[in-house]
Scaffold this active site. Structure first.
Site, PDB file in Angstrom:
ATOM      1  N   ARG A 147       0.860  -1.187   0.000  1.00  0.00           N
ATOM      2  CA  ARG A 147       0.000   0.000   0.000  1.00  0.00           C
ATOM      3  C   ARG A 147       0.892   1.230   0.000  1.00  0.00           C
ATOM      4  O   ARG A 147       1.820   1.318   0.818  1.00  0.00           O
ATOM      5  CB  ARG A 147      -0.890  -0.014   1.241  1.00  0.00           C
ATOM      6  N   TYR A 159      -2.851  11.482   6.354  1.00  0.00           N
ATOM      7  CA  TYR A 159      -3.082  10.102   6.776  1.00  0.00           C
ATOM      8  C   TYR A 159      -2.066   9.139   6.150  1.00  0.00           C
ATOM      9  O   TYR A 159      -1.749   9.227   4.970  1.00  0.00           O
ATOM     10  CB  TYR A 159      -4.494   9.635   6.369  1.00  0.00           C
ATOM     11  N   ASP A 212      -5.079   3.985  -0.021  1.00  0.00           N
ATOM     12  CA  ASP A 212      -6.197   4.230   0.893  1.00  0.00           C
ATOM     13  C   ASP A 212      -6.541   5.720   0.878  1.00  0.00           C
ATOM     14  O   ASP A 212      -5.717   6.556   1.272  1.00  0.00           O
ATOM     15  CB  ASP A 212      -5.767   3.797   2.313  1.00  0.00           C
ATOM     16  N   HIS A 214      -9.048   6.910   2.608  1.00  0.00           N
ATOM     17  CA  HIS A 214      -9.497   7.154   3.975  1.00  0.00           C
ATOM     18  C   HIS A 214     -10.730   8.059   4.059  1.00  0.00           C
ATOM     19  O   HIS A 214     -10.773   9.001   4.857  1.00  0.00           O
ATOM     20  CB  HIS A 214      -8.339   7.715   4.820  1.00  0.00           C
ATOM     21  N   GLU A 238      -8.979   2.193  -1.839  1.00  0.00           N
ATOM     22  CA  GLU A 238      -9.718   1.859  -0.606  1.00  0.00           C
ATOM     23  C   GLU A 238     -10.452   3.075  -0.044  1.00  0.00           C
ATOM     24  O   GLU A 238      -9.904   4.189  -0.063  1.00  0.00           O
ATOM     25  CB  GLU A 238      -8.694   1.338   0.418  1.00  0.00           C
ATOM     26  N   GLU A 264     -13.622  -1.175   6.564  1.00  0.00           N
ATOM     27  CA  GLU A 264     -12.960  -1.319   7.866  1.00  0.00           C
ATOM     28  C   GLU A 264     -13.761  -0.683   9.001  1.00  0.00           C
ATOM     29  O   GLU A 264     -13.605  -1.080  10.152  1.00  0.00           O
ATOM     30  CB  GLU A 264     -11.536  -0.748   7.822  1.00  0.00           C
ATOM     31  N   ARG A 285     -13.552  -5.323   3.619  1.00  0.00           N
ATOM     32  CA  ARG A 285     -12.357  -4.992   4.395  1.00  0.00           C
ATOM     33  C   ARG A 285     -12.542  -5.072   5.917  1.00  0.00           C
ATOM     34  O   ARG A 285     -11.713  -4.560   6.656  1.00  0.00           O
ATOM     35  CB  ARG A 285     -11.958  -3.540   4.059  1.00  0.00           C
ATOM     36  N   GLU A 341      -4.385  -7.570   4.996  1.00  0.00           N
ATOM     37  CA  GLU A 341      -3.515  -6.468   5.418  1.00  0.00           C
ATOM     38  C   GLU A 341      -2.713  -6.936   6.638  1.00  0.00           C
ATOM     39  O   GLU A 341      -3.258  -7.546   7.560  1.00  0.00           O
ATOM     40  CB  GLU A 341      -4.370  -5.257   5.797  1.00  0.00           C
ATOM     41  N   TRP A 404     -11.402  12.274   8.605  1.00  0.00           N
ATOM     42  CA  TRP A 404     -10.046  11.761   8.747  1.00  0.00           C
ATOM     43  C   TRP A 404     -10.017  10.329   8.255  1.00  0.00           C
ATOM     44  O   TRP A 404      -9.300   9.854   7.555  1.00  0.00           O
ATOM     45  CB  TRP A 404      -9.567  11.782  10.209  1.00  0.00           C
TER      46      TRP A 404
END
Ligand code: GCO
Ligand code: MG
Length: 404
Positions: A147, A159, A212, A214, A238, A264, A285, A341, A404
């Site tokens: 990643r 991030y 990602d 995020h 992602e 996630e 995820r 991951e 975030w």
């Protein structure tokens, strides 16, 4: 067999972890991860005050029934605090059942569908040279998928990039107030394709590259990025949009063939309903820890299978070795596994949670110890008590708070 004790252990060997330990009348113990990064004590309190008293006397073999009892029985169901607590009970019960059977847990989930579990690691850099070095370091550790997260010119802290906060100060993990990071979506959208271009130029077309976002983009911004990254063939993009709005990904899908990974922060199958049935994503995820345990996560993966959607369970440092072990057993067993991951843990964390799983050549294996294969060193855990630690918050240039 009966549960006679349920104890919640909060420890901070460098970062906070919440672990539930169940003990049966014949002395078998089971562990479950209940870590919720930045809100650890809420889950610990939920377990200690409202779940532990209900568990004593129950038959630990009745995993499905106990899950339904805690989920439906609370009336106030779903949400990360509740589902992390339920997950810890569920995983601890699976641990007990597998230990009682004398088998590694994956054998109770159907046995191995594969020899080993492919992982991806995290590479990051404040600038491109630092990122390229970080990719090299992951490859040297054996990872075969990476990643990539990069600093953005003009922003001090973003991030996924270790280093500094928005004031330029260096970043300790444990802190009593959230760190402030800065964000500019236009700058990010301009810079990220160049990051992929540089990494592809250095490492060639074959290395699987993940990224990602995020939850920071609007649907049309996410579609722009997914389209701009297409020439570099990312393994996935992602969490490109905020997780609450499943319909947002219809627009991204319409504009791009970049594979999408999500979940996630999801806690139940209902968070995925539209995404799976409309085939808007390619990878689920969720973490065992935040999804209510192995019981519901297995059901999610089975729902995803006919849509050719694969698993890619969440595995950053804030999933404890107990949560990681649970994921690895499921990874080995399910047919529609995609990738796992794996960020690894510090030596101190690995001393508190001694585990049978191994990481070799970028692949994990759960090992053959009965149960989950994780032992908690309670003395060492007690020597490293809870310390407040919050995730950062994100502010735009005008000072307003952004995702975030
Ligand atoms: C990932 C995640 C993590 C989260 C973290 C929050 O893809 O691994 O985005 O890095 O930010 O788990 O606690
Ligand atoms: Mg993520």
């Amino acid at each position: 067999m009966k549960i006679v004790d349920a104890t919640t252990v909060v420890t901070s060997p460098g970062r906070n972890f919440v672990t539930l330990k169940l003990t049966t009348d014949d002395g078998v113990t089971g562990l479950g991860d209940a870590t919720l990064n930045g809100r650890e004590l809420a889950v610990a309190g939920y377990l200690t005050e409202h779940v532990a008293p209900l568990l004593t006397g129950l038959d630990p073999h009745r995993i499905e029934d106990t899950w339904q009892y805690l989920y439906r029985g609370a009336y106030w169901r779903r949400g990360p605090v509740t589902m992390a607590a339920v997950a810890a009970v569920d995983v601890a019960l699976w641990d007990i059942k597998a230990k009682a059977a004398g088998l590694p847990l994956y054998q109770l989930l159907g046995g191995a569908s594969r020899e080993r579990v492919r992982t991806y690691g995290h590479a990051d850099g404040r600038d491109l040279p630092e990122l390229l070095d970080s990719v090299r370091a992951r490859l040297a550790e054996g990872y075969s998928a990476v990643r990539i997260q990069s600093g953005i010119p003009g922003l001090k802290a973003v991030y996924g990039v270790h280093g500094t906060d928005a004031t330029g100060a260096s970043v300790p993990h444990q802190r009593a107030r959230p760190l402030v990071e800065d964000w500019d979506t236009d700058a990010y959208l301009r810079h990220t394709p160049a990051v992929f271009e540089a990494v592809r130029a250095e490492f060639g077309p074959e290395l699987p590259l993940l990224h990602d976002a995020h939850h920071r983009l609007s649907p049309i911004q996410a579609a722009r990025l997914a389209k701009d990254l297409e020439p570099y063939r990312p393994f996935w993009l992602e969490d490109c949009t905020p997780a609450e709005n499943q319909e947002a990904l219809r627009l991204v899908r319409r504009h791009s063939t970049t594979p999408l990974a999500v979940g996630e922060v999801f806690n139940t199958v209902y968070d995925y309903q539209t995404l799976i049935t409309e085939q808007l994503i390619d990878y689920v995820r969720s973490a065992v820890t935040h999804f209510g345990g192995l019981t519901p996560l297995r059901k999610l993966v089975d729902l995803a299978a006919p849509y050719q959607i694969r698993s890619a369970f969440h595995g950053p440092e804030d999933i404890s070795p107990v949560g990681m072990a649970a994921a690895i057993h499921l990874d080995l067993a399910v047919h529609n596994f995609g990738i796992q991951e794996y960020a690894g843990h510090t030596p101190l964390t690995e001393a508190v949670f001694r585990h049978a799983y191994t990481f070799t050549d970028g692949h994990l294996h759960p090992g053959e110890a009965p149960g989950l294969g994780v032992e908690l060193d309670e003395e060492l855990a007690a020597a490293h008590p809870y310390a407040p630690a919050y995730l950062p918050v994100n502010r735009l240039r005008d000072g307003s708070v952004h995702d975030w």
